[in-house]
Write a protein that holds these residues in place. Structure first.
Motif, short mmCIF file in Angstrom:
data_model
loop_
_atom_site.label_atom_id
_atom_site.label_comp_id
_atom_site.label_asym_id
_atom_site.label_seq_id
_atom_site.Cartn_x
_atom_site.Cartn_y
_atom_site.Cartn_z
N TRP A 132 70.85 -55.78 -65.44
CA TRP A 132 69.56 -55.34 -65.99
C TRP A 132 69.63 -53.88 -66.42
O TRP A 132 69.01 -53.47 -67.40
CB TRP A 132 68.43 -55.51 -64.95
CG TRP A 132 67.89 -56.91 -64.89
CD1 TRP A 132 68.07 -57.80 -63.88
CD2 TRP A 132 67.08 -57.58 -65.87
NE1 TRP A 132 67.43 -58.98 -64.17
CE2 TRP A 132 66.82 -58.87 -65.38
CE3 TRP A 132 66.58 -57.21 -67.12
CZ2 TRP A 132 66.05 -59.80 -66.10
CZ3 TRP A 132 65.81 -58.13 -67.82
CH2 TRP A 132 65.56 -59.40 -67.32
N ALA A 133 70.41 -53.07 -65.66
CA ALA A 133 70.47 -51.63 -65.93
C ALA A 133 71.02 -51.33 -67.33
O ALA A 133 70.72 -50.28 -67.91
CB ALA A 133 71.33 -50.93 -64.86
N VAL A 134 71.81 -52.24 -67.87
CA VAL A 134 72.38 -52.01 -69.21
C VAL A 134 71.87 -53.02 -70.23
O VAL A 134 72.32 -53.05 -71.38
CB VAL A 134 73.94 -52.05 -69.16
CG1 VAL A 134 74.47 -50.91 -68.30
CG2 VAL A 134 74.44 -53.39 -68.61
N ALA A 135 70.91 -53.86 -69.83
CA ALA A 135 70.39 -54.90 -70.74
C ALA A 135 69.34 -54.32 -71.68
O ALA A 135 68.73 -53.29 -71.40
CB ALA A 135 69.80 -56.05 -69.92
N GLU A 136 69.15 -55.00 -72.81
CA GLU A 136 68.02 -54.66 -73.68
C GLU A 136 66.87 -55.60 -73.36
O GLU A 136 67.07 -56.81 -73.24
CB GLU A 136 68.42 -54.85 -75.14
CG GLU A 136 69.18 -53.65 -75.69
CD GLU A 136 69.50 -53.85 -77.16
OE1 GLU A 136 68.59 -54.27 -77.91
OE2 GLU A 136 70.65 -53.58 -77.54
N TYR A 137 65.67 -55.05 -73.25
CA TYR A 137 64.50 -55.88 -72.97
C TYR A 137 63.26 -55.12 -73.38
O TYR A 137 63.28 -53.89 -73.51
CB TYR A 137 64.44 -56.24 -71.47
CG TYR A 137 64.47 -55.04 -70.55
CD1 TYR A 137 63.31 -54.30 -70.31
CD2 TYR A 137 65.67 -54.62 -69.96
CE1 TYR A 137 63.35 -53.19 -69.48
CE2 TYR A 137 65.70 -53.51 -69.13
CZ TYR A 137 64.53 -52.80 -68.90
OH TYR A 137 64.56 -51.70 -68.10
N ASN A 138 62.18 -55.88 -73.59
CA ASN A 138 60.88 -55.26 -73.82
C ASN A 138 59.79 -56.21 -73.36
O ASN A 138 59.47 -57.18 -74.03
CB ASN A 138 60.69 -54.90 -75.30
CG ASN A 138 59.39 -54.14 -75.48
OD1 ASN A 138 58.70 -53.79 -74.51
ND2 ASN A 138 59.02 -53.89 -76.73
#
Lengths: 238, 238
Positions: free
Chosen positions: A220-226
């Motif tokens: 999650w720390a390097v994932a893209e999300y919004n």
């Protein structure tokens, strides 16, 4: 004592306007609500809209609606369920999902239980439970903690405690956040939790942007999300 | 990564044979399951019966069923979800209620999440959640603990711990018991818990003998009841 008088029916509604009605509401619920003329609702407008969608011919103008929301005084609740003692059934409708779980409808249920009336919950969508189903996490032991505290010290203590209960008890931790803070919460969880812990983010359940993703905190720390402003459930497991 | 391949659908079933089908299952779920030909099931016979009830024309003989139950080795689960990578959707069906909460289906979900497949939970009956709705208890904070330990010392510690969490955290405690021990459990709770604590007993939810009753432990101690062999959920609150 009062089990042969009126019944308090708990009527689930869709989780959002974007959810297909017939994927959320059973035909059995529509049959029940057709017979009701007295409703305890969190919001009158959305309750009327729901009834009209369930049955376009529903006699809304012959029905009575009383509001039970976060501004209602608990002292006013017993009067709301008085029709039960006259043998009249009542429907409870909240703004989204299943009534009386984490919403004011629970006060009406508690009053009905205290007086020994029959309470009947109907099947419907629960974002908490559907998030748990799709997370892949332990369903033998889980806890829902509502909103995280806003204040820094209390918030950190709560996060530590959740981490401990995941690790020591294998208890899945479920919580929510005000939707405009969703992205910030994920960033915070990535800072404070061990990278190997699993975080499930379950967003817009039943809606057009539904997304339920489980991965380690380190990913999650390097994932893209919004998830900004989208109703979202967060779950942690070891 | 794999979100554009097959989808793992979680298909709820009725809580019992005695529950009216259309009060438990949505039309949307029936639409979804009609398109599926590959199922991961807790019990083949009951899954087939469910599909036939949902759609008498369902092509059961053209469908594949693999069993995921408490005897399945976790090492065999990844192979079960292989159709997803070929773009085929899979349905998960458990013996009763919502799959993957407190049943082996969760292993298939976890495997699908690890590989980045889409997981979609459908709306259906959950005895835990419906018991919580109808209890009148706090839904802002609750925990499900599964079965109480059988061994005397561990059992007493668990009961003490639940009592503490009700009192200190206002956390509703939810648990279950092997159905033939239901009556004994209530007698035990009446012996060990404070008389003012509230106990909700939620039995045969959605079924013909449905009964969901909340009262203080002191009243349960002198009440008449018989929940022998009926699936029942127990809830405690302050």
């Amino acid at each position: 004592m009062n089990r042969d008088k009126g019944t308090l029916y708990l009527l689930p509604v869709p989780l959002s306007d974007g959810a297909p009605f017939d994927a959320c509401i059973t035909a059995g619920e529509v049959d029940v609500l057709r017979r009701l003329r007295y409703f305890i609702v969190e919001n009158v407008r959305s309750a009327r809209r729901f009834l009209r969608k369930a049955d376009p011919a529903f006699p809304i103008d012959e029905s009575e609606f009383v509001v039970l929301d976060e501004h209602t005084s608990p002292a006013d609740v017993p009067a709301m369920i008085r029709p039960l003692s006259q043998g009249k059934d009542i429907g409870v409708i909240s703004e989204a999902g299943c009534p009386a779980v984490a919403d004011p409808g629970a006060d009406a249920v508690a009053a009905a239980q205290r007086q020994g009336f029959r309470v009947v919950p109907l099947t419907g969508p629960s974002s908490l439970l559907m998030a748990l189903m799709a997370s892949g996490f332990n369903g033998q032991s889980f806890a829902f903690a509502g909103y995280l505290p806003v204040e820094g010290g209390a918030r950190q203590r709560r996060l530590r405690e959740m981490e401990t209960r995941v690790r020591r008890e294998g208890q899945t931790q479920i919580f929510i956040e005000t939707p405009y803070r969703n992205n910030r919460l994920i960033a915070e969880l990535c800072r404070v939790l061990p990278g190997t812990m699993l975080l499930c983010v379950a967003s817009d359940i039943t809606g057009p942007r539904e997304s339920i993703i489980t991965r380690p905190v380190s990913e999650w720390a390097v994932a893209e999300y919004n998830y900004d402003k989208v109703p979202t459930i967060f779950l942690l497991h070891g």
